[in-house]
Write an enzyme that holds these catalytic residues in place. Structure first.
Site, PDB file in Angstrom:
ATOM      1  N   TRP A  35       5.196   6.547  -0.952  1.00 35.75           N
ATOM      2  CA  TRP A  35       5.330   7.405  -2.124  1.00 35.75           C
ATOM      3  C   TRP A  35       4.534   8.694  -1.975  1.00 35.75           C
ATOM      4  CZ3 TRP A  35       2.550   4.945  -7.035  1.00 35.75           C
ATOM      5  CH2 TRP A  35       1.190   4.824  -6.784  1.00 35.75           C
ATOM      6  N   THR A  75       0.834  -1.197   0.000  1.00 38.74           N
ATOM      7  CA  THR A  75       0.000   0.000   0.000  1.00 38.74           C
ATOM      8  C   THR A  75       0.871   1.250   0.000  1.00 38.74           C
ATOM      9  OG1 THR A  75      -1.438  -1.242   1.445  1.00 38.74           O
ATOM     10  CG2 THR A  75      -1.898   1.114   1.221  1.00 38.74           C
ATOM     11  N   GLU A  76       0.626   2.153  -0.947  1.00 36.82           N
ATOM     12  CA  GLU A  76       1.338   3.428  -1.023  1.00 36.82           C
ATOM     13  C   GLU A  76       2.856   3.243  -1.075  1.00 36.82           C
ATOM     14  OE1 GLU A  76      -0.608   6.017  -1.314  1.00 36.82           O
ATOM     15  OE2 GLU A  76      -2.507   5.245  -0.539  1.00 36.82           O
ATOM     16  N   LEU A  77       3.286   2.074  -1.520  1.00 37.63           N
ATOM     17  CA  LEU A  77       4.719   1.715  -1.591  1.00 37.63           C
ATOM     18  C   LEU A  77       5.418   1.805  -0.237  1.00 37.63           C
ATOM     19  CD1 LEU A  77       5.996   3.239  -4.962  1.00 37.63           C
ATOM     20  CD2 LEU A  77       5.202   0.933  -4.492  1.00 37.63           C
TER      21      LEU A  77
END
Lengths: 415, 449
Positions: free
Chosen positions: B297, B145-147
Site C-alpha cells: 500500500w 505488513t504494508e498490505l
C-alpha cells in the site's frame, strides 16, 4: 565585472567560481561580459568573454606609438584599446609608480602590500568607469569592492557585489578590522548583494547589518568535467580517505586527523591522505604522530591542475570538515569523479547536496562513523557513488548564471 | 445492504539509538528507550486512548452495530505493555464488546513474507498467540505488513489456514475492476479483500488538508459517497494507520467528531458496519485477481520500491535474512528479541531514497537522510551478526549444525532411554538362568574375535 583571479592561474576557489559563472552567463545571447583582473597571463580562455588586464590600463598619460604598445602588451590587449582607454584618464595618478606605458604593475596574487594593490586596482579601473560603456558593475569578493564603489560613483551605474567569502569565514570570528571595513563599505554601497550560500547570506545580514531584501543567494555550481572517464580508480588493498584543501584553521584539518585516529583504532585497511599545504601543516604532522597513526596518514603537499582530480578519483571517500565554508566547491568536484563526499553542515554546499553525508565539523564521532560505513558497507559506497555523480551533473553554472541575470534585471528595473 | 469495513493498523518500531561503529562488539543494547517511551506516551495521549474511547462510545451508542478491526503488531503490543498498559486495557474493553476483530499479521511488522518463508510462519504464529493471550480470540483474517501481497504469498497464507487476506486495491492489479468486491486467489481457496485506497486516504491524508477541493469532509458527505456506489458493491474496505485518528488528523481538526457522526449517518442510509471475517462469510467472490509480483500500500507505486527499492535497503535486508535460520536454531532470548526488532519494515523505509530528491527524507523518518538511517542500522546489524557468529561460527554448515544441535538437544532423552534399557537388562539378568547367560556369552565371543 571586477575579479582577482581567472583560470588557469588561480590560487583559490575564487578563480574557478569566476570562470564557471561567466561561462554560464555567456550562454545568454544578450549579455556581454568584460572581466577585469589585475594581471592576465595571456593564456586565459577568452572565447566567451573579454578579459581586461588592469596592468594594461593607462592611468598616467604617456606618449607611445602603436608598435611599441603592441610589442609590450599585444599578447594581452589590442593596442587600439589601450589608446581608447588613454582618452579617459581624468585623474592625476602620478603619485602611483607606473611603467613606460603609464600602467601600474600588479603582482596578480595576494602580496604583503595587498592594501596598496587593492587601491591601485581601484585607480586603474577608474578609466574603464570613465569610458562608461557598460550597464552594470559586478564586483567579486572584497578585493574588488573599492574598485566597484569607485566605478559606481564615477559612472552612476548600479553596483552588484558577489560575496564569495567574508572575513568571518576566514578568521573564525577574529575579523581584521581593515578587511571588515572594506567589506562593509562595499555592501553598504552596493545596489544588490549576491551570496554563494544561505549561510553567507545570514552572515551578511547579521554581521554586516544589511537589509535581507537586498541580499540574494545564488549557489555556486561546478563546470562539467571533460571526459571524466580518464580519471580511473586503481584497485588497491587499502581504502583511501582524502582531505584536500588549504591546511588552515578554516578548513578544520585537526578534526580530520582525530576522526582518522578513531577509525584506525577500530579497523584496518584504511589510509588517510591530507592533500594541500598551509599554515597548519606542521601542526597536523605532529598531531598525526601523537595519535600514533603516522604510518597510515599521508601528506602530499600542494596539488595543482589534474593532480587534484586524480587524487579525488583515486579516493574512496572525500571529506571536507570546514569550520565555516561559504560554499566549498571541492565536494562537488569529488562527486563528479564518483567519489562519495562527507561535508560539514557549516559548508554552503551542504545546502544543495542531497547525496552526500552531512556532519557537524566538531562531531568527530559522526565523521568517523560516516567514513567507516562508506569504507565497509559496499551499498553505501555504490549508492553515493552513483546518485552523487548524477546529482552533481545536474548542478550547472547556466542555472546560476540565470539567477544572476535575474538580479541584474531587478536592479536595472528591466522586467 | 452495504457494509463498511473499517480496519486500523498499529505499528511502532523500536527506534534504534545512535550507534557508532566503535561500539560494535562492545555495546549490545540497540534501542533508544527515551525516544521510544516518549513516542508511545505521546501517541497514547493524542491517539490511542482518545480513539479507543471514541470507538467504544460509538459501539455502545449504536448497540454494537458499529464494528471495527485492528491489526496490531507484536512489537507495538510489547511497547504498549511496557509504557502504556492502559491502552492494552482499553483494547481489551473493545474486544469485550464483541464488535471488534483482531487481525493476524507478522509479529515484527517485518518483510519476512518476501525474504524468509520459515520466519514468516514463525512470526505469524507468534503473533496469533499473543493476540489470543491478550484478547482471547484467535485471529482468522490475515493482513500482511504494508498490505504486501502476491499470488505465491496468498497460497502460503491459505495453507496456513487463513480463509481471507486483506490487500491493497492497487490499480495495476485490479485494472478496471472495483476494489469493493471479494476476489478469489487464482489457485487456492483464499479470498481477497481489497482496500479502497481512495476512501481510505480521504480520511487519513486529506481530512485536514485545507487545499483539498472537498475540504471540509463531513460524515454526511462521506457516507453519501459510499451510498452512491453501485448497488452490487456490497461493501467498502477502509484501512489506515491508527495514527490517522488523533495524530495525522488532530482532535482540533475534528477527526473524532467526524468518526462519532459516522454510525448515525450510515444507519440512516441503511449502511451497516462489518468486520472482514463477516464480510467474507456473507459476500460471494466476484472474480479472480492475480498478482505475480508483490504489491503493497506504499506510495503511488503500490509496490515494494519503498522497502527494497535501492542498494542500501537490499544490502541491509540480505545481510539480515542471511542469518535467519541460525537465529531460529539458537535459544538465546536476547538474540531472538533483537532479531525480531531489527526486522521491522520501518527501518528499511527510512533508507528509501525515492522521496529524497527534494531534500527531505522519507516521511516519519527520525533520521536526516537515508544514508544516516543506513549507517546506523548497519552498525547495529554488524554487532548483531557478530553475536550470531559467536553463537555458531559460520564455518559450520547449517545442516551440520542442525544435526549437532539435534544430538545435543536429544542427549538427555537418549540417556534416559539408555538408562531404562540398562535397568531392564539388569533386572532381566537377575531372572535369567545361568545356562542361558553362558549361551549368550558364547554367542557374543566369536563376534569379538
Amino acid at each position: 565585472m571586477f575579479g582577482w583571479e581567472f583560470p588557469p592561474h588561480i590560487l583559490g576557489g575564487l578563480g574557478t567560481a569566476s570562470y564557471g559563472l561567466t561561462k554560464g552567463m555567456s550562454l545568454q545571447p544578450d549579455l556581454e561580459i568584460k572581466f577585469v583582473i589585475p594581471k592576465p597571463h595571456g593564456d586565459e580562455d577568452r572565447s566567451f568573454l573579454k578579459i581586461i588586464g588592469a596592468n594594461c590600463l593607462p592611468v598616467v598619460w604617456k606618449d607611445n606609438n602603436w608598435d611599441h604598445v603592441n610589442y609590450r602588451i599585444g599578447n594581452l590587449m589590442h593596442p587600439d584599446e589601450y589608446f581608447y582607454y588613454r582618452n579617459y584618464i581624468r585623474y592625476d595618478f602620478r603619485r602611483i609608480a607606473t611603467n613606460d606605458l603609464g600602467c601600474i604593475n600588479f603582482s596578480g596574487v595576494y602580496p604583503s602590500n595587498l592594501m596598496e594593490e587593492i587601491s591601485n586596482y581601484e585607480a586603474a579601473t577608474s578609466v574603464i568607469a570613465h569610458a562608461g560603456d557598460f550597464d552594470i558593475i559586478h564586483s567579486h569578493d572584497w578585493l574588488t569592492y573599492p574598485a566597484g564603489i569607485f566605478a559606481k560613483q564615477i559612472s552612476g551605474k548600479p553596483l552588484v557585489i558577489h560575496v564569495h567569502a567574508t572575513d568571518f569565514d576566514r578568521s573564525r570570528g577574529n575579523v581584521n578590522p581593515q578587511v571588515y571595513d572594506i567589506e562593509k563599505r562595499g555592501m553598504d554601497e552596493a545596489n544588490h548583494i549576491i551570496t554563494v550560500s544561505n549561510l553567507t547570506r545570514q552572515t551578511v545580514i547579521e554581521k554586516y547589518h544589511q537589509h535581507p531584501s537586498k541580499v540574494t543567494t545564488v549557489h555556486n555550481a561546478v563546470s562539467p568535467l571533460e571526459n571524466p572517464e580518464r580519471f580511473k580508480k586503481t584497485l588497491r588493498k587499502d581504502k583511501v580517505v582524502t582531505f584536500l584543501g588549504r591546511i588552515t584553521m578554516q578548513k578544520g584539518p585537526e578534526y580530520f586527523v582525530e576522526a582518522a585516529a578513531k577509525v584506525l583504532e577500530k579497523t584496518d585497511g584504511v589510509r588517510f591522505v591530507m592533500a594541500g599545504s598551509g599554515d597548519m601543516m606542521n601542526q597536523m604532522i605532529h598531531l598525526a604522530a601523537q595519535r600514533n597513526i603516522a604510518d597510515k596518514f599521508h601528506f602530499t603537499g600542494f596539488l595543482r591542475g589534474n593532480q587534484v582530480h586524480e587524487m579525488l578519483a583515486e579516493s574512496d571517500v572525500y571529506i571536507m570538515p570546514s569550520v565555516s565554508e561559504p560554499f566549498g566547491i571541492s565536494p562537488l568536484e569529488a562527486m563528479q569523479v564518483g567519489t562519495p563526499s562527507i561535508v560539514s553542515v557549516q559548508s554552503g554546499c551542504a545546502e544543495i547536496l542531497n547525496n552526500a553525508i552531512k556532519i557537524d565539523y566538531w562531531d568527530i564521532d559522526a565523521m568517523a562513523d560516516a567514513i567507516y560505513s562508506i569504507v565497509k558497507y559496499p551499498a553505501m559506497y555504490k549508492t553515493l557513488h552513483e546518485k552523487g555523480k548524477y546529482e552533481v551533473d545536474h548542478i550547472t553554472w547556466e542555472i546560476a548564471g540565470q539567477k544572476v541575470r535575474d538580479v541584474y534585471n531587478k536592479v536595472l528595473g528591466w522586467y | 445492504m452495504k457494509s463498511i469495513c473499517f480496519y486500523f493498523t498499529l505499528q511502532q518500531p523500536l527506534q534504534l539509538k545512535r550507534y557508532r561503529f566503535f561500539e560494535i562488539g562492545n555495546d549490545h543494547y540497540y534501542y533508544d528507550d527515551y525516544v521510544n517511551e516518549a513516542k508511545i506516551r505521546h501517541l497514547t495521549e493524542v491517539c490511542y486512548l482518545p480513539a479507543n474511547q471514541a470507538l467504544l462510545e460509538m459501539i455502545k451508542n449504536s448497540n454494537g452495530k458499529f464494528k471495527v478491526s485492528f491489526s496490531i503488531s507484536g512489537i507495538a503490543l510489547e511497547q504498549l505493555e511496557q509504557y502504556s498498559p492502559e491502552v492494552i486495557d482499553s483494547f481489551k474493553a473493545l474486544a469485550d464488546t464483541g464488535s471488534v476483530e483482531f487481525l493476524s499479521e507478522t509479529y515484527a511488522h517485518s518483510l519476512s513474507s518476501i525474504f524468509d518463508e520459515e520466519e514468516f510462519k514463525v512470526q505469524v504464529k507468534k503473533h496469533a498467540q499473543k493476540i489470543e493471550m491478550l484478547f482471547g480470540k484467535n485471529p482468522v483474517t490475515f493482513r500482511n505488513t504494508e498490505l504486501i501481497y502476491s499470488d505465491e504469498l496468498g497460497e502460503l497464507v491459505s495453507k496456513m489456514g487463513y480463509k481471507c487476506m486483506l490487500t491493497e486495491g492497487a490499480k495495476h492489479i485490479l485494472g478496471w475492476k472495483s476494489p469493493n468486491y471479494i476476489y478469489n486467489h487464482p489457485y487456492s481457496k483464499l479470498k481477497l479483500m481489497t482496500r479502497n485506497f481512495k476512501l481510505s486516504d480521504d480520511v487519513s491524508f486529506r481530512f485536514s488538508n485545507w487545499s483539498w477541493d472537498q475540504y471540509p469532509l463531513t460524515a454526511e458527505k462521506y457516507i453519501h459517497w459510499i451510498a452512491e456506489l453501485p448497488e452490487k458493491e456490497e461493501f467498502v474496505s477502509i484501512g489506515m494507520s491508527y495514527t490517522a485518528l488523533g495524530e495525522l488528523n488532530t482532535r482540533e481538526n475534528g477527526i473524532f467528531d467526524f468518526m462519532k457522526a459516522l454510525p448515525y449517518h450510515a444507519l440512516m442510509n441503511k449502511i451497516s458496519f462489518a468486520t472482514p471475517s463477516e464480510i467474507v462469510e456473507k459476500v460471494k467472490p466476484a472474480d479472480v485477481i492475480s498478482s505475480p509480483f508483490p504489491i503493497s500500500w506504499a506510495d503511488e507505486e503500490k509496490d515494494l520500491s519503498a522497502f527494497t527499492g535501492n542498494d542500501l535497503q537490499n544490502e541491509a535486508l540480505q545481510k539480515l535474512y542471511m542469518v535467519g535460520e541460525r537465529v531460529r536454531l539458537c535459544n538465546d532470548k536476547s538474540l531472538q528479541y533483537d532479531w525480531m526488532n531489527l526486522q521491522s519494515s520501518d527501518h528499511f523505509y527510512y533508507m528509501c531514497t525515492k522521496h529524497f530528491t527534494n531534500g527531505s527524507p522519507a516521511h516519519y523518518s527520525p533520521y536526516d537522510s537515508p544514508y544516516e538511517a543506513f549507517m546506523n542500522y548497519m552498525n547495529v546489524l554488524s554487532d548483531f551478526l557478530q553475536r550470531v557468529e559467536e553463537q555458531y561460527p559460520s564455518t559450520i554448515e547449517n545442516e551440520e549444525l542442525n544435526s549437532l544441535l539435534k544430538t545435543i538437544n536429544n542427549q538427555e532423552l537418549k540417556i534416559i532411554k539408555l538408562e531404562n534399557q540398562l535397568k531392564s537388562l539388569k533386572s532381566d539378568d537377575a531372572t535369567i538362568k545361568p545356562a542361558e547367560t553362558k549361551k549368550s556369552v558364547k554367542k557374543v565371543s566369536p563376534a569379538k574375535n
